[in-house]
Design a protein around this motif. Structure first.
Motif: not given
Length: 323
Positions: A182-190, A201-204, A220-229
C-alpha cells in the motif's frame, strides 16, 4: 527502540480477494491514539486482501490518558479523553489494484471516562499513576521544555481530522495467504491547534499480510515506513521518518465468533527523552463476530504495554460490510 521487521509465512498460488469470507483473521484497524500523534499519518492496519466490490466500515475509538512526566528539562502533563470516528471506503480498481479512503472525525477534551477508568484499574489491580492527583473529566495538555511552555491546551476541540487516501497492489493471494503493498497519503485537512491534524502531508509505504494456519487459526502482520511532512505541532522536535509494525493472531471459536490479539508498535515521532513523546507498544485484545448477512462487528480494548508511552486505555468498536 528499533523496530524488527515482521516475517510472514505465505503460501503459493494466485486468485481471490477473500478466500474464506466467513472465517476470522482480519486485524483490528487500530493505531496509537496518543493525542499528540493522532494528527500524523501513521497507518492503521491495512487489508491484505480486498473484497471484489465495495467495502465500507465505521471505527470508533474512545481513549483516556492521565500522566505526568519530568526528565532532563522537559515536563509533560496529559490529562485528556479522546474520541475518534473513522469512516473507511474501499473498492478494487482491477484484479491487482484497489483504493481506500479514510475520513476521520476527532475529539480531544475532558470527557467523562475518568471515574470508570479508576474503577477499571482497581478491578484489575493496575497502577493508577498520577490519576488520583488530577481533577476528574478535565482537559490539560501542558508541555514545558527548557523553561519554555511549548503546549498549553485546556479547551476541548473537535472537527474533521486529516483524510488518508491509499492505493493498494495485490502481490499474492491464495486459499491460505494474502499479501498487499500500500501507498498511503495523509492530507492536511485537520487543524493542529485542535489536535485533529498535523498541518502537513505524510506518506506511508507498507506491506500487509495474512496466513491461515488451518480452518480456525490465522496470523497476520504489517510493516510500514512513514515520511512526515513539516508539521505545525512541536515542529522543531518532529522527526522525518517513523517506522511502525503490527503482528497478531486470530482463532475462530464458535460460528462467526473469532477471538483476536495483536501488538502494534512504532518508533518515536519527536526528539524527546519523555516516554509519551517516544516509541510505543500497544496490545489490543477482543474479537469479531461475522453475521450471516455479511456484517462484521469488532469489539476490543487496547492497553499500553510500554507503560505511559501511549494512552492508558482505548476502547474500540467497528462495523464493516462489503457488497
Amino acid at each position: 527502540m528499533r523496530f524488527v521487521a515482521l516475517t510472514l509465512l505465505l503460501g503459493s498460488g494466485s486468485v481471490l480477494a477473500d478466500p474464506h469470507p466467513g472465517a476470522g483473521g482480519a486485524p483490528f484497524t487500530v493505531r496509537d491514539e496518543n493525542p499528540l500523534l493522532a494528527g500524523f499519518g501513521l497507518p492503521t492496519a491495512m487489508p491484505s486482501h480486498v473484497a471484489e466490490g465495495w467495502a465500507a466500515g465505521m471505527d470508533i475509538f474512545w481513549g483516556s490518558t492521565a500522566l505526568l512526566q519530568d526528565r532532563d528539562g522537559e515536563v509533560l502533563l496529559v490529562d485528556a479523553e479522546t474520541r475518534e470516528a473513522r469512516v473507511t471506503l474501499q473498492r478494487p480498481i482491477s484484479d491487482r489494484f484497489a483504493w481506500q479512503v479514510q475520513l476521520p472525525y476527532r475529539y480531544t477534551g475532558g470527557g467523562n471516562l475518568d471515574s470508570f477508568i479508576d474503577s477499571w484499574h482497581d478491578f484489575f489491580g493496575l497502577a493508577e499513576g498520577v490519576r488520583p492527583l488530577l481533577p476528574d473529566d478535565q482537559l490539560n495538555i501542558i508541555y514545558v521544555r527548557d523553561g519554555a511552555r511549548r503546549l498549553d491546551i485546556r479547551s476541548s476541540a473537535n472537527g474533521l481530522a486529516d483524510i488518508q487516501a491509499a492505493l493498494g497492489y495485490r502481490m499474492h493471494a491464495s486459499a491460505e495467504s494474502a499479501l498487499m503493498a500500500w501507498l498511503s497519503v495523509k492530507l492536511p485537512t485537520g487543524d493542529a491547534d485542535k489536535l485533529t491534524g498535523s498541518g502537513a502531508t505524510d506518506v506511508s509505504l507498507l506491506l500487509s499480510g495474512l496466513h491461515r494456519l488451518n480452518e480456525r487459526w490465522s496470523v497476520f502482520g504489517q510493516g510500514a515506513a512513514t515520511w512526515l511532512g513539516d508539521g505545525d505541532l512541536l515542529a522543531d522536535q518532529q522527526r522525518s521518518v517513523v517506522w511502525s509494525g503490527m503482528a497478531g493472531v486470530s482463532v475462530q471459536t464458535w460460528r462467526g465468533l473469532s477471538l483476536k490479539a495483536q501488538i502494534d508498535a512504532h518508533t518515536a515521532a519527536y526528539d524527546s527523552d519523555l516516554d509519551f513523546l517516544n516509541e510505543a507498544v500497544v496490545l489490543t485484545v477482543g474479537g469479531d463476530y461475522r453475521f450471516a448477512s455479511g456484517w462484521r462487528l469488532d469489539l476490543g480494548v487496547s492497553e499500553d504495554l510500554a507503560v505511559e508511552h501511549s494512552p492508558d486505555v482505548v476502547f474500540l468498536l467497528s462495523l464493516k460490510q462489503s457488497w
